[in-house]
Design an enzyme around this catalytic site. Structure first.
Site, mmCIF file in Angstrom:
data_model
loop_
_atom_site.group_PDB
_atom_site.id
_atom_site.type_symbol
_atom_site.label_atom_id
_atom_site.label_comp_id
_atom_site.label_asym_id
_atom_site.label_seq_id
_atom_site.Cartn_x
_atom_site.Cartn_y
_atom_site.Cartn_z
ATOM 1 N N MET A 1 -45.251 6.394 -27.495
ATOM 2 C CA MET A 1 -44.034 5.700 -27.873
ATOM 3 C C MET A 1 -43.596 4.797 -26.735
ATOM 4 O O MET A 1 -43.832 5.105 -25.573
ATOM 5 C CB MET A 1 -42.932 6.687 -28.222
ATOM 6 C CG MET A 1 -42.524 7.629 -27.111
ATOM 7 S SD MET A 1 -41.323 8.871 -27.615
ATOM 8 C CE MET A 1 -39.933 7.859 -28.078
ATOM 9 N N CYS A 2 -43.025 3.690 -27.068
ATOM 10 C CA CYS A 2 -42.487 2.729 -26.110
ATOM 11 C C CYS A 2 -43.600 1.976 -25.380
ATOM 12 O O CYS A 2 -44.733 2.421 -25.303
ATOM 13 C CB CYS A 2 -41.566 3.378 -25.077
ATOM 14 S SG CYS A 2 -40.251 4.372 -25.782
ATOM 15 N N ARG A 3 -43.242 0.804 -24.874
ATOM 16 C CA ARG A 3 -44.107 -0.018 -24.025
ATOM 17 C C ARG A 3 -43.233 -0.516 -22.884
ATOM 18 O O ARG A 3 -42.055 -0.847 -23.096
ATOM 19 C CB ARG A 3 -44.673 -1.216 -24.778
ATOM 20 C CG ARG A 3 -45.465 -0.912 -26.050
ATOM 21 C CD ARG A 3 -46.908 -0.507 -25.759
ATOM 22 N NE ARG A 3 -47.013 0.938 -25.475
ATOM 23 C CZ ARG A 3 -48.151 1.546 -25.152
ATOM 24 N NH1 ARG A 3 -49.268 0.842 -25.032
ATOM 25 N NH2 ARG A 3 -48.168 2.833 -24.923
ATOM 26 N N ASN A 41 -41.977 -0.688 -32.126
ATOM 27 C CA ASN A 41 -40.977 -0.440 -31.081
ATOM 28 C C ASN A 41 -39.729 -1.254 -31.390
ATOM 29 O O ASN A 41 -39.532 -2.349 -30.867
ATOM 30 C CB ASN A 41 -41.568 -0.818 -29.728
ATOM 31 C CG ASN A 41 -42.795 0.010 -29.401
ATOM 32 O OD1 ASN A 41 -42.703 1.211 -29.187
ATOM 33 N ND2 ASN A 41 -43.964 -0.619 -29.401
ATOM 34 N N ASN A 115 -42.134 5.986 -20.616
ATOM 35 C CA ASN A 115 -42.953 5.806 -21.813
ATOM 36 C C ASN A 115 -43.547 7.163 -22.150
ATOM 37 O O ASN A 115 -44.388 7.685 -21.413
ATOM 38 C CB ASN A 115 -44.060 4.776 -21.539
ATOM 39 C CG ASN A 115 -45.095 4.746 -22.655
ATOM 40 O OD1 ASN A 115 -44.806 5.077 -23.799
ATOM 41 N ND2 ASN A 115 -46.309 4.365 -22.309
#
Length: 263
Positions: A1-3, A41, A115
């Site tokens: 998840m997330c960048r 995202n 992250n």
């Protein structure tokens, strides 16, 4: 998840690293290429940057998707910096924290992003959270796992720990309390970048003496991108990048005989 992504180098517009590249963080919000967990995202984004002569970074954060924010497009085009940290947040469960839950988190001269995810949250970190002073808990920006991980890192920094040690010790502490967590952390003070890989991808692009970029995934297909091995601590400046393996504390704990309580 997330960048997420951090940059050190010559003064450039924010968009040079976030919007203009064909696979920049802006595009990774809806079309990441290396994301293992989650697919989009869209639950917030943020960017923090440093202005000349001011060690305290500025931030711009929003709760919605980055592509829907026309103000960010203008900001990215005209604001210039020699150091930044930015992130887009994975679509997740709804909450009341809105943009407060979006990285980067900030305190003093630091910018921070996480992250990943803490398994068993919030119960898994109940004991760990009690190591923090009550004031630190009351000052949490958001009620999510990333905000608590940041509080643990910040407590170590303010106690005098070197940045790499603060990140490494926090990762090992959280991993021991919540096995299976993904803990890719990213930290900058505008002069250095410190990061960990623990369960997700991380890459870096270095042009010694000119610029260093550290990111969840490359923003283009150009040469020079190098993948950071899992369970590694990265410490970077404009001139060099150092990689150090992170010891797996959970394996040590599993192989160490239990001791009688001390009195």
């Amino acid at each position: 998840m997330c960048r997420h992504l951090a940059f050190l180098g010559p003064e450039e517009p924010l968009g040079r690293y976030l919007v203009e590249p064909p696979h920049g963080l802006y595009r990774q919000a809806w079309a990441p290429r290396h994301q293992r967990y989650g697919t989009i995202n869209a639950d917030g984004f943020g960017v923090g940057w440093y202005a000349e002569g001011d060690p305290v970074p500025a931030r711009y954060r929003r709760a919605g998707p980055v592509w829907a924010d026309l103000s960010f497009a203008d900001l990215a085009r005209v604001v210039r910096t020699t150091a930044l940290l930015a992130a887009v947040r994975d679509a997740t469960l709804s909450g009341a924290d809105a943009e407060a839950a979006a990285a980067p988190f900030a305190a003093d001269r630091w910018l921070f992003s996480h992250n990943g995810a803490v398994t068993g949250w919030p119960g898994s970190l109940a004991a760990v959270s009690r190591t923090l002073p009550p004031r630190d808990l009351l000052e949490l920006e958001a009620r999510n796992d990333s905000a608590l991980v940041w509080a643990l890192v910040l407590a170590r920094l303010r106690a005098g720990d070197e940045a790499g040690q603060a990140l490494a010790d926090t990762v090992l502490e959280v991993a021991a309390a919540a096995p299976g967590s993904r803990l890719n952390l990213l930290l900058t003070d505008g002069a250095t970048i410190i990061a960990t890989t623990w369960g997700d991808t991380l890459w870096y692009l270095a042009e010694p003496g000119r610029r260093t970029v550290v990111a969840s995934e490359p923003y283009d297909d150009g040469p020079g991108w190098l993948r950071v091995p899992d369970r590694t601590l990265l410490a970077a400046s404009r001139t060099d990048v150092l990689l150090t393996p992170l010891k797996d504390l959970t394996e040590d704990l599993a192989s160490t005989p239990s001791e009688e309580p001390r009195t």
